[in-house]
Motif scaffolding. Sequence first.
Motif, short mmCIF file in Angstrom:
data_model
loop_
_atom_site.label_atom_id
_atom_site.label_comp_id
_atom_site.label_asym_id
_atom_site.label_seq_id
_atom_site.Cartn_x
_atom_site.Cartn_y
_atom_site.Cartn_z
N HIS A 92 0.82 -1.22 0.00
CA HIS A 92 0.00 0.00 0.00
C HIS A 92 0.86 1.27 0.00
CE1 HIS A 92 0.61 0.53 4.38
NE2 HIS A 92 0.11 1.73 4.21
N ALA A 93 2.02 1.23 0.67
CA ALA A 93 2.88 2.40 0.66
C ALA A 93 3.61 2.56 -0.68
CB ALA A 93 3.88 2.34 1.81
N THR A 94 3.79 1.46 -1.41
CA THR A 94 4.32 1.56 -2.78
C THR A 94 3.27 2.18 -3.69
OG1 THR A 94 5.69 -0.40 -2.43
CG2 THR A 94 5.28 0.25 -4.71
N LEU A 95 2.02 1.77 -3.53
CA LEU A 95 0.93 2.38 -4.28
C LEU A 95 0.82 3.86 -3.97
CD1 LEU A 95 -1.63 2.40 -6.02
CD2 LEU A 95 -2.86 1.34 -4.14
N GLY A 96 0.86 4.21 -2.68
CA GLY A 96 0.80 5.61 -2.28
C GLY A 96 1.95 6.42 -2.83
N THR A 97 3.16 5.83 -2.81
CA THR A 97 4.34 6.52 -3.35
C THR A 97 4.19 6.73 -4.85
OG1 THR A 97 5.75 5.56 -1.63
CG2 THR A 97 6.84 6.40 -3.61
N SER A 98 3.69 5.73 -5.55
CA SER A 98 3.48 5.85 -7.00
C SER A 98 2.50 6.97 -7.32
CB SER A 98 2.96 4.52 -7.57
OG SER A 98 3.86 3.48 -7.30
N TYR A 99 1.45 7.07 -6.51
CA TYR A 99 0.48 8.16 -6.70
C TYR A 99 1.16 9.52 -6.54
CZ TYR A 99 -3.62 11.08 -6.22
OH TYR A 99 -4.54 12.09 -6.41
N VAL A 100 1.97 9.65 -5.49
CA VAL A 100 2.66 10.92 -5.24
C VAL A 100 3.63 11.25 -6.37
CG1 VAL A 100 4.36 12.04 -3.73
CG2 VAL A 100 2.40 10.83 -2.74
N LEU B 188 10.85 -3.05 -7.95
CA LEU B 188 9.41 -3.16 -8.09
C LEU B 188 8.94 -2.18 -9.15
CD1 LEU B 188 8.27 -3.29 -4.34
CD2 LEU B 188 9.03 -5.17 -5.82
N LYS B 189 8.22 -2.67 -10.14
CA LYS B 189 7.73 -1.82 -11.21
C LYS B 189 6.25 -1.51 -10.99
CE LYS B 189 11.08 -3.46 -14.62
NZ LYS B 189 11.28 -4.10 -15.94
N VAL B 190 5.89 -0.27 -11.26
CA VAL B 190 4.50 0.16 -11.14
C VAL B 190 4.10 0.85 -12.43
CG1 VAL B 190 2.85 1.57 -9.84
CG2 VAL B 190 4.74 0.45 -8.64
N LYS B 191 2.94 0.49 -12.92
CA LYS B 191 2.40 1.09 -14.14
C LYS B 191 1.09 1.78 -13.81
CE LYS B 191 0.87 0.11 -18.89
NZ LYS B 191 1.65 1.24 -19.44
N ARG B 192 0.99 3.04 -14.21
CA ARG B 192 -0.26 3.77 -14.02
C ARG B 192 -1.15 3.57 -15.23
NH1 ARG B 192 -1.19 10.29 -12.77
NH2 ARG B 192 -3.48 10.18 -12.83
N ASN B 193 -2.38 3.12 -14.98
CA ASN B 193 -3.39 2.97 -16.03
C ASN B 193 -4.59 3.81 -15.65
OD1 ASN B 193 -2.02 0.83 -17.58
ND2 ASN B 193 -2.40 -0.43 -15.77
N GLY B 194 -4.59 5.08 -16.04
CA GLY B 194 -5.66 5.98 -15.63
C GLY B 194 -5.60 6.22 -14.13
#
Length: 262
Positions: free
Chosen positions: A71-79, A100-106
């Motif tokens: 959840h903190a990775t998700l939060g960091t990606s949002y920021v 860890l890779k994060v992709k934003r889709n909308g």
Amino acid sequence: MKYYVVDAFADEVFKGNPAGVCVLDEPIGDNVMQKIAAENNLSETAFVIKNGDNYDLRWFTPKSEIDLCGHATLGTSYVISNYVDVGIENMGFNTASGVLKVKRNGDLYEMDLPLREPKKIKLSHEIISETIGIKPVETYLSRDLFIVLETEEQVKKLTPNFSKMVKLDKGLGVIVTAKGTDVDFVSRCFYPKLGVNEDPVTGSAHSNLVPFWSRILNKRVMVAKQLSERGGILYCKMAGDRVKISGRAVPYMIGDINIIQN
């Protein structure tokens, strides 16, 4: 440093799991990061700093650093995508669990996390019953103790004994799960050893939950719900030896942390 609080795995504020995100301009000491996390008193505070094309990312509970936090990775990606490198869609984070890779889709952020297959173990049903208040169906172990119950209602109504849970010699935390009714599976997650009695929504736990339920349900793509008071929805997918977990996020607070050291 700039400080954000983001409600992860949520469609609206005051839902999901609040993550603290500290955006650093220069490295700071582990001791200072731990003190900030204790002061914030959230399940996890993330510390992120740009490093070439990627970002270095670490997570701290109020008591200690941990090796993986969804959840903190998700939060960091949002920021990062909304306030730091505005509009970026593909992010890579150097962490204790690898890149860890994060992709934003909308408005969805898809995290690529390591798969952690839980292994079945024998543990006294009496000990488990005393700890979570109900007899388990099966017990497994990975990083956390992993307990399977018969119904969603049992998971929802659990009243754990946290003083007994702290004394368990198996696992960092305790994941309790069952097949869902309106989703594929449900869970609740407890980490009193880390100063977090119940984590509202736990992305890292789904590194265990997704492979387990994929095998049981014979499905690669699943929807999960964490049944904490705040609650959260996770969109899950098996991807070889990786797990892809997607969720939404909502900003709650933006501020500054100012530390004057003599």
